[in-house]
Design an enzyme around this catalytic site. Sequence first.
Site, PDB file in Angstrom:
ATOM      1  N   GLU A 176       0.835  -1.207   0.000  1.00 35.73           N
ATOM      2  CA  GLU A 176       0.000   0.000   0.000  1.00 35.73           C
ATOM      3  C   GLU A 176       0.869   1.256   0.000  1.00 35.73           C
ATOM      4  OE1 GLU A 176      -3.581   2.088   2.594  1.00 35.73           O
ATOM      5  OE2 GLU A 176      -2.319   0.564   3.522  1.00 35.73           O
TER       6      GLU A 176
ATOM      7  N   GLU B 185     -11.816   2.591   6.234  1.00 26.54           N
ATOM      8  CA  GLU B 185     -10.656   2.869   7.097  1.00 26.54           C
ATOM      9  C   GLU B 185     -10.616   4.372   7.364  1.00 26.54           C
ATOM     10  OE1 GLU B 185      -6.034   1.428   7.413  1.00 26.54           O
ATOM     11  OE2 GLU B 185      -6.613   2.582   5.655  1.00 26.54           O
TER      12      GLU B 185
END
Length: 254
Positions: free
Chosen positions: A136, A233
């Site tokens: 990520e 998130e």
Amino acid sequence: MRFSANLGFLWNDLPLPEAIRQAKAAGFDAVECHWPYNTPAEDVARALADTGLTMLGLNTRRGDAGENGLLALPDRVQDARAAIDEAIAYAVKIKTPSVHVMAGNTSGDEAHKTYLENLRYACLKARPHQITILIEPLNPYDAPGYFLKCAKQAEAIIRELNLPELRLMFDVYHQQITGGDICCNFKKLLPLIGHVQIASVPERSRPDTGEINYRFILSYMRDLGWQRPVGAEYRPTGTTEDSLGWLKPYQNEL
């Protein structure tokens, strides 16, 4: 559209098993977390079985203060591989299909070489368990100095290694800050994407606020064929429960 509660931010004041149960009660379709290692895997597995939810992903450890991951640190290879082993073993116990391996704060050619070698190791370790390894890119405001800086860099690494276990975590919050052009980048990178996460920009709060039109973005992703749960998130500005007004409309209308 289906959504996963990221328990690193949502209900993070509760023990992880209780947070899982709260996510189920709130109507989430799955859960994910950051670092579950202080909770016995058996307790997490029991909460998942009780609720019928899947823990979609977890992270490797961040290392010492200021490291923010280990995989790209040339002097921490042994520790990075121990963290990979630990994360995969935990994921197997709770039937988690993905592990996000954190690169760390570093740069340069030696870091790149170390990162690739550790990613190969992670993929080989994950292969017998059919676990996906996620990488990520993190934006420079939240994660200054992080090795993996943008989707273009992550794409090049995934294509260079060409390993079936290795996929991109497409976090729309980070993508908007580092490169924007969310729809075109998502379409281009879709064959490489293993998970999607969302939050508002710039506050990283609930997704129905801020500068991103998630009704449009998520509809676009759905129309391109994305069917897996999207990770919520984000950081609630109050209680988690008070932040959930977006969830049912997004589930029912997208």
